[in-house]
Write a protein that holds these residues in place. Structure first.
Motif, PDB file in Angstrom:
ATOM      1  N   SER A 154       5.356   6.990   5.758  1.00 46.93           N
ATOM      2  CA  SER A 154       4.185   5.718   5.699  1.00 46.93           C
ATOM      3  C   SER A 154       3.569   5.346   6.831  1.00 46.93           C
ATOM      4  O   SER A 154       2.396   5.387   7.196  1.00 46.93           O
ATOM      5  N   TRP A 155       4.893   5.920   7.937  1.00 42.62           N
ATOM      6  CA  TRP A 155       4.402   5.066   9.190  1.00 42.62           C
ATOM      7  C   TRP A 155       4.309   6.363   9.902  1.00 42.62           C
ATOM      8  O   TRP A 155       3.485   6.269  11.335  1.00 42.62           O
ATOM      9  N   ASN A 177       1.275  -1.273  -0.072  1.00 43.49           N
ATOM     10  CA  ASN A 177       0.174   0.241  -0.077  1.00 43.49           C
ATOM     11  C   ASN A 177       1.197   1.355   0.122  1.00 43.49           C
ATOM     12  O   ASN A 177       0.224   2.065   0.271  1.00 43.49           O
ATOM     13  N   ARG A 178       1.541   1.636   0.590  1.00 47.32           N
ATOM     14  CA  ARG A 178       2.482   2.663   0.534  1.00 47.32           C
ATOM     15  C   ARG A 178       3.044   2.598  -0.409  1.00 47.32           C
ATOM     16  O   ARG A 178       2.589   2.580  -1.647  1.00 47.32           O
ATOM     17  N   ASP A 224       5.993   2.096 -11.335  1.00 50.97           N
ATOM     18  CA  ASP A 224       6.551   3.187 -10.233  1.00 50.97           C
ATOM     19  C   ASP A 224       5.451   3.319  -9.459  1.00 50.97           C
ATOM     20  O   ASP A 224       4.511   3.677  -9.367  1.00 50.97           O
ATOM     21  N   ASP A 225       5.853   3.262  -7.682  1.00 51.38           N
ATOM     22  CA  ASP A 225       4.902   3.657  -6.563  1.00 51.38           C
ATOM     23  C   ASP A 225       4.835   4.320  -6.058  1.00 51.38           C
ATOM     24  O   ASP A 225       4.516   4.841  -5.030  1.00 51.38           O
ATOM     25  N   VAL A 285      11.715   7.698   0.042  1.00 54.36           N
ATOM     26  CA  VAL A 285      10.248   8.832  -0.070  1.00 54.36           C
ATOM     27  C   VAL A 285       9.832   8.949  -1.234  1.00 54.36           C
ATOM     28  O   VAL A 285      10.001   9.618  -2.137  1.00 54.36           O
ATOM     29  N   SER A 286       8.285   8.801  -1.317  1.00 54.94           N
ATOM     30  CA  SER A 286       7.367   8.641  -2.855  1.00 54.94           C
ATOM     31  C   SER A 286       7.259  10.471  -3.377  1.00 54.94           C
ATOM     32  O   SER A 286       7.226  11.693  -2.040  1.00 54.94           O
TER      33      SER A 286
END
Length: 460
Positions: free
Chosen positions: A316-317, A4-5, A406-407, A356-357
């Motif tokens: 994400s955390w 998910n992240r 790509d996520d 990092v997204s």
């Protein structure tokens, strides 16, 4: 990572000018060559050309001594990356070339270790179509990945299954169990049910005993493989005490070692502190992390586990919105685990996923560079003291033309020159540690100050 992240040219090619943190190319080359000439306190057959390390034909197994990795008795600090989908891409001739591309690009900036999946359970292009039933074409694709990695002098951490549903993982094992008539009510029974444990062990045996069709080398004898990872990010939320997962780790680590005593083994944990160390829970990113059935120190004290793994995902955390708090967390998270690896575990620790997204609110490339620099600097602070901080693996490196995979975390070197420069500089520093001083020297030589002038030059 939770579900998910280009060819990148050498920074010294074509007489082009480049600049890494205020150091011009001529000055940088001089610094590296000067360090090499002044500090060759141990014999070496390697030559560092700025960002490249040219090894001889020897390709020995990575070993562990105390809290350090060794190759041929010399330190082996890791600067690496993740590209999880290599086997699936190699299974299709139209995309197989991307495997070679990503290894070539990683090698060009000095990355030496890649973590990738050695599983795809019951899904599209499955390696394991059903328990102990394999698609030979996909297995040959994994063979290709291993052979290409060796060609580019990149070692592999091969992950054997997933906690998450992507690529099958524990939920697929449970589905197989239900299809066989087992009464299963939770995916976490993957860890406890004896039949599902036997399915997993059979997969481990199949992979470790595989004879590579490209090299004719059995996987368990291949030094291209750095380590086996039991599972990507194991969690057992139905047993917050951690006992269920602990039992599974104990059985599987010893089982892997019984088949392959040569390779290193790690668990694949995210690094959350659990019930056995309540005083360390303050370092967890949130209260939920204490309740997912993992226990960093206890889990890594298991017989058969050689080094610790930790992941870093402040976005994400803690919060998806970028802030300085993420950098502060990253530093304290790393320092806590390096300390624990030294004090309680006596083993190396690898920060096996971090990133990092680009999809995060407030994201910019400058922030990503700061995060990567924070990880690298924290590791160098450990390295210069002979500490347990043994390396890191970016999440994740992609070649051109794979954007659809790509996520949000993908780094394409050709599109990210500043990030590429940071990676290259750190690779060079790691290469100096790995190749210019013998293990026994331990940086006690009189030339140490000269070396440190380059290794710890303030980058920011």
């Amino acid at each position: 990572m939770d579900e998910n992240r280009i060819k990148v040219s050498s920074l010294q090619s074509d007489n082009s000018s480049w600049n890494v943190f205020g150091v011009e190319n001529e000055q940088f080359e001089s610094m590296v060559e000067g360090a090499e000439n002044d500090l060759s306190c141990g014999s070496t057959s390697s030559r560092i050309y700025g960002l490249q390390v040219k090894d001889d034909d020897d390709w020995p197994m990575v070993e562990k001594k105390g809290n350090q990795f060794l190759v041929n008795g010399q330190p082996f600090y890791v600067n690496g990356f993740n590209t999880y989908w290599l086997m699936v891409f190699a299974a299709d001739q139209s995309t197989r070339g991307k495997v070679s591309e990503v290894f070539q690009q990683a090698s060009s900036v000095g990355l030496t270790v890649c973590r990738t999946w050695a599983f795809n359970d019951g899904q599209w292009r499955a390696l394991q179509k059903s328990p102990s039933v394999y698609d030979e074409e996909v297995f040959q694709a994994l063979d290709f990945v291993v052979s290409e990695a060796k060609k580019y002098k990149i070692r592999l951490i091969l992950t054997l299954t997933n906690n998450w549903e992507a690529y099958g993982g524990k939920s697929q094992y449970v589905k197989w169990g239900k299809a066989a008539g087992l009464n299963l009510t939770s995916d976490d029974e993957f860890f406890s049910h004896p039949t599902l444990r036997s399915y997993y062990k059979a997969h481990v045996k199949a992979v470790l005993n595989r004879v590579n069709t490209f090299t004719n080398i059995t996987y368990k004898n291949d030094p291209t493989i750095f380590a086996w990872e039991l599972m990507n990010e194991p969690r057992c939320t139905t047993d917050a005490s951690g006992n269920t997962l602990q039992s599974w780790i104990q059985e599987m680590a010893v089982y892997v070692k019984s088949l392959d005593a040569k390779h290193l083994v790690e668990i694949g944990l995210e690094g959350f502190y659990g019930p056995s160390t309540p005083d360390r829970a303050q370092f967890n990113p949130n209260s939920y992390a204490t309740q997912v059935g993992t226990d960093f120190i206890r889990n890594h004290q298991v017989l058969g586990v050689d080094f610790a793994s930790v992941h870093i995902y402040a976005d994400s955390w803690i919060s998806p919105t970028i802030s300085d708090a993420h950098i502060q967390f990253t530093k304290s998270w790393m320092e806590a685990h390096i300390e624990d690896a030294e004090k309680y575990l006596g083993m190396p620790v690898v920060f096996a996923e971090f990133g990092v997204s680009t999809k995060d609110p407030g994201y910019n490339s400058s922030y990503r560079d700061t995060l990567i620099n924070t990880v690298y600097k924290t590791l160098l602070n450990s390295t210069k003291n002979g500490g347990s901080g043994a390396g890191s693996l970016l999440w994740q490196l992609f070649p051109d033309g794979t954007d659809y995979m790509d996520d949000g975390y993908a780094i394409v070197l050709s599109k990210s020159p500043s990030t590429s420069n940071i990676i290259s500089l750190h690779s060079t520093r790691v290469a100096i540690f790995n190749h210019l001083c013998s293990w026994k020297c331990r940086w006690g030589c009189k030339k140490r100050n000269s070396l440190e002038a380059f290794l710890y030059h303030d980058d920011l």
